[in-house]
Scaffold this motif. Structure first.
Motif, PDB file in Angstrom:
ATOM      1  N   ILE A  35       0.842  -1.212   0.000  1.00  0.00           N
ATOM      2  CA  ILE A  35       0.000   0.000   0.000  1.00  0.00           C
ATOM      3  C   ILE A  35       0.872   1.256   0.000  1.00  0.00           C
ATOM      4  O   ILE A  35       0.623   2.201  -0.753  1.00  0.00           O
ATOM      5  N   ARG A  36       1.903   1.248   0.825  1.00  0.00           N
ATOM      6  CA  ARG A  36       2.758   2.442   0.928  1.00  0.00           C
ATOM      7  C   ARG A  36       3.480   2.743  -0.393  1.00  0.00           C
ATOM      8  O   ARG A  36       3.619   3.903  -0.776  1.00  0.00           O
ATOM      9  N   LEU A  37       3.907   1.686  -1.082  1.00  0.00           N
ATOM     10  CA  LEU A  37       4.598   1.908  -2.353  1.00  0.00           C
ATOM     11  C   LEU A  37       3.620   2.449  -3.396  1.00  0.00           C
ATOM     12  O   LEU A  37       3.960   3.348  -4.181  1.00  0.00           O
ATOM     13  N   LEU A  38       2.389   1.935  -3.379  1.00  0.00           N
ATOM     14  CA  LEU A  38       1.377   2.449  -4.316  1.00  0.00           C
ATOM     15  C   LEU A  38       1.045   3.910  -3.994  1.00  0.00           C
ATOM     16  O   LEU A  38       0.850   4.719  -4.907  1.00  0.00           O
ATOM     17  N   GLN A  39       0.991   4.243  -2.716  1.00  0.00           N
ATOM     18  CA  GLN A  39       0.713   5.638  -2.324  1.00  0.00           C
ATOM     19  C   GLN A  39       1.842   6.560  -2.776  1.00  0.00           C
ATOM     20  O   GLN A  39       1.601   7.668  -3.236  1.00  0.00           O
ATOM     21  N   ALA A  40       3.076   6.068  -2.649  1.00  0.00           N
ATOM     22  CA  ALA A  40       4.229   6.918  -2.951  1.00  0.00           C
ATOM     23  C   ALA A  40       4.475   7.057  -4.442  1.00  0.00           C
ATOM     24  O   ALA A  40       4.869   8.124  -4.926  1.00  0.00           O
ATOM     25  N   GLU A  41       4.233   5.967  -5.191  1.00  0.00           N
ATOM     26  CA  GLU A  41       4.685   5.972  -6.581  1.00  0.00           C
ATOM     27  C   GLU A  41       3.609   5.654  -7.608  1.00  0.00           C
ATOM     28  O   GLU A  41       3.898   5.571  -8.798  1.00  0.00           O
ATOM     29  N   GLY A  42       2.375   5.427  -7.154  1.00  0.00           N
ATOM     30  CA  GLY A  42       1.291   5.177  -8.108  1.00  0.00           C
ATOM     31  C   GLY A  42       1.235   3.741  -8.594  1.00  0.00           C
ATOM     32  O   GLY A  42       2.019   2.884  -8.162  1.00  0.00           O
ATOM     33  N   ASP A  43       0.301   3.483  -9.527  1.00  0.00           N
ATOM     34  CA  ASP A  43       0.049   2.136 -10.045  1.00  0.00           C
ATOM     35  C   ASP A  43       1.322   1.446 -10.501  1.00  0.00           C
ATOM     36  O   ASP A  43       2.173   2.059 -11.141  1.00  0.00           O
TER      37      ASP A  43
END
Lengths: 105, 105
Positions: A35-43
């Motif tokens: 989740i954190r990586l998706l929040q930081a960098e998108g899809d």
């Protein structure tokens, strides 16, 4: 991204998601890292999260996140992409995801 | 209630409790019902919650709540009493328990 792209993948409707599904999805450090990586960098595609877990384990985690309403998945060419549903989930369970992420290492 | 009373029952120290333990403890409607009754009416013995579950199941739920740092248990005469640790837990994970309870039916 057209809706048709995730038509073959099971996603719960917003009103079908229970707080227990969300808590279960969030109660794991690997899933929170996703989740954190998706929040930081998108899809991004499943294979690019750089997490130290087996592919089958990762697949289990993505399924738990889908069931908990945290992510949607869609196919783009040969890749399975992941996108956050947290804005949507915020309408159903205000403050819940943020309270967990703020408190989790 | 003197500390000695729960010396025989395993309780995690505050700094041993993980967010995953707390989420797991909260991800069940029976366990949330136990917390809500303790919040509303204060300490009470295990057998008096009036919940429609078997004694062995209830015992499992109390254990999950203890492990997650939500309650402490102590013996008073022949009764096992339950008391909330939510004020203590609030120091470690601010807003977490409230965010879950506010969103759970």
């Amino acid at each position: 991204m057209p809706l048709g792209r995730w038509s073959g993948i099971a996603h719960p409707e917003l009103d079908e998601i229970t707080v227990d599904d969300v808590l279960h999805a969030l109660a794991d450090p690997t899933r929170r890292a996703i989740i954190r990586l998706l929040q930081a960098e998108g899809d991004r595609p499943c294979g690019t999260f750089g997490l130290p877990v087996a592919a089958s384990t990762l697949s289990h985690h993505f399924r738990a996140l889908r069931k908990g309403g945290l992510i949607r998945q869609y196919d783009e060419g040969r890749q399975r992409m992941n996108t956050l549903r947290t804005a949507e989930l915020e309408k159903r369970f205000p403050g819940l995801v943020d309270a967990v992420l703020a408190n989790a290492g």
